[in-house]
Motif scaffolding. Structure first.
Motif, PDB file in Angstrom:
ATOM      1  N   THR A 106       0.837  -1.197   0.000  1.00 60.23           N
ATOM      2  CA  THR A 106       0.000   0.000   0.000  1.00 60.23           C
ATOM      3  C   THR A 106       0.872   1.247   0.000  1.00 60.23           C
ATOM      4  O   THR A 106       1.902   1.300   0.667  1.00 60.23           O
ATOM      5  N   VAL A 107       0.431   2.255  -0.747  1.00 59.13           N
ATOM      6  CA  VAL A 107       1.178   3.503  -0.876  1.00 59.13           C
ATOM      7  C   VAL A 107       0.370   4.646  -0.277  1.00 59.13           C
ATOM      8  O   VAL A 107      -0.816   4.805  -0.594  1.00 59.13           O
ATOM      9  N   SER A 186      -0.706  -0.550  -4.507  1.00 55.87           N
ATOM     10  CA  SER A 186       0.384  -0.151  -5.407  1.00 55.87           C
ATOM     11  C   SER A 186      -0.006  -0.208  -6.870  1.00 55.87           C
ATOM     12  O   SER A 186       0.425   0.631  -7.663  1.00 55.87           O
ATOM     13  N   VAL A 190       0.870   3.499  -8.391  1.00 55.06           N
ATOM     14  CA  VAL A 190       2.087   3.725  -9.184  1.00 55.06           C
ATOM     15  C   VAL A 190       1.831   4.540 -10.438  1.00 55.06           C
ATOM     16  O   VAL A 190       2.530   5.536 -10.685  1.00 55.06           O
ATOM     17  N   ALA A 200       3.462  10.517  -3.806  1.00 49.77           N
ATOM     18  CA  ALA A 200       3.632   9.427  -2.845  1.00 49.77           C
ATOM     19  C   ALA A 200       4.559   9.890  -1.735  1.00 49.77           C
ATOM     20  O   ALA A 200       5.634  10.423  -2.002  1.00 49.77           O
ATOM     21  N   ILE A 203       5.579   4.250   1.845  1.00 45.48           N
ATOM     22  CA  ILE A 203       5.155   2.897   1.492  1.00 45.48           C
ATOM     23  C   ILE A 203       4.750   2.191   2.778  1.00 45.48           C
ATOM     24  O   ILE A 203       5.536   2.082   3.716  1.00 45.48           O
ATOM     25  N   ARG A 208      10.705  -0.975   0.281  1.00 38.85           N
ATOM     26  CA  ARG A 208      10.337  -0.044  -0.774  1.00 38.85           C
ATOM     27  C   ARG A 208       9.827  -0.776  -2.017  1.00 38.85           C
ATOM     28  O   ARG A 208      10.113  -1.941  -2.239  1.00 38.85           O
ATOM     29  N   LEU A 209       9.093  -0.024  -2.828  1.00 37.83           N
ATOM     30  CA  LEU A 209       8.598  -0.550  -4.089  1.00 37.83           C
ATOM     31  C   LEU A 209       9.632  -0.328  -5.185  1.00 37.83           C
ATOM     32  O   LEU A 209      10.178   0.769  -5.311  1.00 37.83           O
ATOM     33  N   VAL A 215      10.722   6.483  -2.784  1.00 36.00           N
ATOM     34  CA  VAL A 215       9.724   6.701  -1.737  1.00 36.00           C
ATOM     35  C   VAL A 215      10.021   5.775  -0.559  1.00 36.00           C
ATOM     36  O   VAL A 215       9.946   4.554  -0.689  1.00 36.00           O
ATOM     37  N   THR A 217       9.735   3.731   3.080  1.00 39.06           N
ATOM     38  CA  THR A 217       8.660   3.092   3.836  1.00 39.06           C
ATOM     39  C   THR A 217       8.332   3.952   5.055  1.00 39.06           C
ATOM     40  O   THR A 217       9.117   4.830   5.447  1.00 39.06           O
TER      41      THR A 217
END
Length: 303
Positions: A106-107, A186, A190, A200, A203, A208-209, A215, A217
């Motif tokens: 989830t962002v 996400s 995104v 954003a 996270i 991280r993504l 971005v 966490t």
């Protein structure tokens, strides 16, 4: 035993508690396509949205426990006993988990005009302007709603939840300023962030993504462990033959190991999570406990 050996002798229906094009629908269709090849019978999706997943669940419970009807298990279903006690279904008693399929981080996103660049700054703004910020979701009890409530509880801040009947309405209001922040899965966040439509600022997962490497966490921002990833899996009606459950788990595990499936899930912001039926059952139980506590503290009532 003879039934299990003959299975599947007819097409298999997978009930998805969300509409077409949503992340659970996308991952379910991907798995169904590969299951069709592996099992030698058509595996098809039937979308049954409504009542935080109970429409699909109750349709499953009306069918025989013969492995011909399966359920796409989603996180909101674990909240239904707490949110809708009059319609409660004992998931542990009525369902047989097969396998978890994926998880989607989830962002935390904000409207571009909101003067914050980090989750910490958002918290400070919420403390100086109590109840002045709005966050949205696709309805009471959905992941976006519960994650927002958990965020408020952990950081002792206030904000107003705005539920939407149609999730497609949320992003325009977030970009337009009616909503100031939101926790988006996400796969949805995104493209909106990379196109510059939203910002954003954190996270809400363990790492991280890859799609948003800059971005941090929430834990990296000093806000403690905070993981509210969305997830899906497959379940059958309780009483389904253990041989059928084992066969399905074996095939799903093999599907999730395929490079093309891993790549397709990654493109949607999802991470494959293969495992045993027992592991999935334990995860469902832990998620139910965690989100039920959030619901209790927030005194939530589904509408």
């Amino acid at each position: 035993m003879a039934l299990a050996q003959a299975w599947p002798s007819k097409p298999i229906r997978v009930l998805v508690p969300y509409s077409t094009g949503t992340p659970p629908d996308i991952s379910s269709r991907l798995v169904a396509m590969h299951l069709t090849k592996a099992l030698g019978q058509p595996v098809y999706i039937e979308n049954k949205p409504g009542a935080i997943g109970l429409v699909a669940l109750k349709e499953l419970l009306r069918q025989p426990a013969d492995g011909s009807t399966l359920l796409c298990m989603v996180m909101p279903l674990v909240t239904t006993p707490a949110l809708l006690p009059t319609q409660a279904v004992d998931l542990q008693k009525e369902l047989q988990p097969i396998a978890q399929v994926d998880t989607a981080p989830t962002v935390l996103v904000v409207n571009n005009d909101l003067p914050v660049k980090s989750a910490r700054e958002l918290i400070e703004l919420m403390k100086t302007r109590p109840n002045s910020l709005n966050f949205g979701s696709g309805g009471n009890g959905t992941p976006a709603h519960l994650t927002g409530e958990l965020f408020k509880q952990l950081h002792k801040v206030t904000a107003t939840h705005v539920p939407y009947a149609q999730f497609s309405q949320v992003a325009p209001d977030l970009m337009g300023g009616r909503l100031q922040f939101m926790f988006l899965t996400s796969s949805v966040a995104v493209p909106l962030v990379t196109s510059g439509k939203l910002r954003a600022i954190g996270i809400a997962a363990g790492k991280r993504l890859a799609a948003l490497p800059d971005v941090p966490t929430l834990s990296e921002q000093g806000l403690g462990e905070f993981d509210s990833s969305n997830w899906t899996g497959l379940a059958a009606r309780a009483g389904t033959s253990p041989d059928i459950i084992a066969r399905l788990n074996k095939e799903v595990t093999a599907i999730l190991a395929k490079p093309e499936v891993i790549a397709q899930l990654k493109d949607q912001g999802m991470i494959p999570v293969p495992g045993t039926p027992q592991q999935f059952a334990q995860y469902i139980a832990s998620e139910s406990k965690r989100w039920t506590e959030v619901i209790r503290k927030a005194e939530l009532i589904a509408q």
